[in-house]
Design a protein around this motif. Sequence first.
Motif, PDB file in Angstrom:
ATOM      1  N   GLY A   1       0.844  -1.191   0.000  1.00 18.28           N
ATOM      2  CA  GLY A   1       0.000   0.000   0.000  1.00 18.28           C
ATOM      3  C   GLY A   1       0.873   1.233   0.000  1.00 18.28           C
TER       4      GLY A   1
ATOM      5  N   GLU B   1      -2.062   1.594  -5.438  1.00 19.88           N
ATOM      6  CA  GLU B   1      -0.773   1.197  -4.840  1.00 19.88           C
ATOM      7  C   GLU B   1      -0.538  -0.306  -5.013  1.00 19.88           C
ATOM      8  OE1 GLU B   1       1.890   2.598  -3.529  1.00 19.88           O
ATOM      9  OE2 GLU B   1       1.217   4.665  -3.692  1.00 19.88           O
TER      10      GLU B   1
ATOM     11  N   GLU C   1       0.624  -1.072  -8.454  1.00 23.88           N
ATOM     12  CA  GLU C   1       2.033  -0.692  -8.640  1.00 23.88           C
ATOM     13  C   GLU C   1       2.972  -1.684  -7.948  1.00 23.88           C
ATOM     14  OE1 GLU C   1       0.976   4.121  -8.357  1.00 23.88           O
ATOM     15  OE2 GLU C   1       2.368   3.234  -6.914  1.00 23.88           O
ATOM     16  N   GLU C   2       2.627  -2.034  -6.699  1.00 24.82           N
ATOM     17  CA  GLU C   2       3.549  -2.831  -5.885  1.00 24.82           C
ATOM     18  C   GLU C   2       3.415  -4.331  -6.107  1.00 24.82           C
ATOM     19  OE1 GLU C   2       3.911   0.472  -2.271  1.00 24.82           O
ATOM     20  OE2 GLU C   2       3.289  -1.559  -1.788  1.00 24.82           O
TER      21      GLU C   2
ATOM     22  N   ASP D   1       6.918  -1.881  -9.349  1.00 27.73           N
ATOM     23  CA  ASP D   1       7.787  -1.532  -8.220  1.00 27.73           C
ATOM     24  C   ASP D   1       8.718  -2.656  -7.784  1.00 27.73           C
ATOM     25  OD1 ASP D   1       6.971   1.069  -8.015  1.00 27.73           O
ATOM     26  OD2 ASP D   1       5.407   0.667  -6.525  1.00 27.73           O
TER      27      ASP D   1
ATOM     28  N   GLU E   1      10.575  -0.115  -4.955  1.00 25.06           N
ATOM     29  CA  GLU E   1      10.003   0.060  -3.610  1.00 25.06           C
ATOM     30  C   GLU E   1       9.882  -1.261  -2.868  1.00 25.06           C
ATOM     31  OE1 GLU E   1       6.257   2.188  -3.351  1.00 25.06           O
ATOM     32  OE2 GLU E   1       6.948   3.606  -4.868  1.00 25.06           O
TER      33      GLU E   1
HETATM   34 MN    MN Z   1       3.979   2.424  -3.406  1.00 23.95          MN
END
Ligand code: MN
Length: 199
Positions: free
Chosen positions: A57, A74, A77-78, A134, A138
């Motif tokens: 998140g 999120e 993306e992750e 990501d 991340e």
């Molecule tokens: Mn993120």
Amino acid sequence: MASGQLSREEALACEGCRHACHVMLFCNTNSKLFGKIPIRHIPLMQMRFDGLLGFSGGFVNLSKESLEEGLRRELSEELGVDITISEEHHVDACFSPTSSLSSSSRLILHFYVKKMEEEEIRKVEQMASSTAADHGQEVLGMVRVPLYTLKDGSGLATFLSHSFVGNARSQLINSLQRFNLVPPQELHKALSRAMEINS
Ligand code: MN
Ligand code: GTP
Ligand code: MN
Ligand code: MN
Ligand code: MN
Ligand code: MN
């Protein structure tokens, strides 16, 4: 509701607050570790870029998206997977213990829990380590939380002795309790042992 906790509505009423949403995705499983130790449930966390464990998140921009839309973005993306999140998955919110006290930049951390099927959890793990934007940025990798305790006391206790971002560790412990994923006695023992490991 525990002190310091905010409902979704109270949190949204805070003018000028920033918001971040994270979720614990989990499933039930019949699989066994080494063919004999019941794994029971598979909650997913992630190893973050900063070396800390946390949930998937991130920051949500309420001028562009709702809390749940932001969390969904999120996650795409992750994790590289489209996972719908709704208000019913919202568990709690609190002010970030580490963010500044000036109300203009106070950060509210929202926490969600969503139960999925084991196949969906496996798909998340696959996509997160392949197509997720990501991955390697991340997010360094997804991790399953071990909920069992082995003869030597390792397992959940050892996992809890690692370092977590923000209040992710409390979010994990509270969810294990609230959703009955670990028997209370076992959780209590694991917490005591984790303290010994870290002392
Ligand atoms: Mn993120
Ligand atoms: P950027 O896209 O780089 O901005 O990251 P992000 O949007 O994914 O944000 P991130 O997931 O890092 O979360 C934002 C903030 O929330 C972090 O700076 C932490 O302070 C806090 N945070 C991150 N993960 C967790 C978590 O699992 N639980 C809690 N309670 N807080 C978290
Ligand atoms: Mn994030
Ligand atoms: Mn972000
Ligand atoms: Mn980002
Ligand atoms: Mn159970």
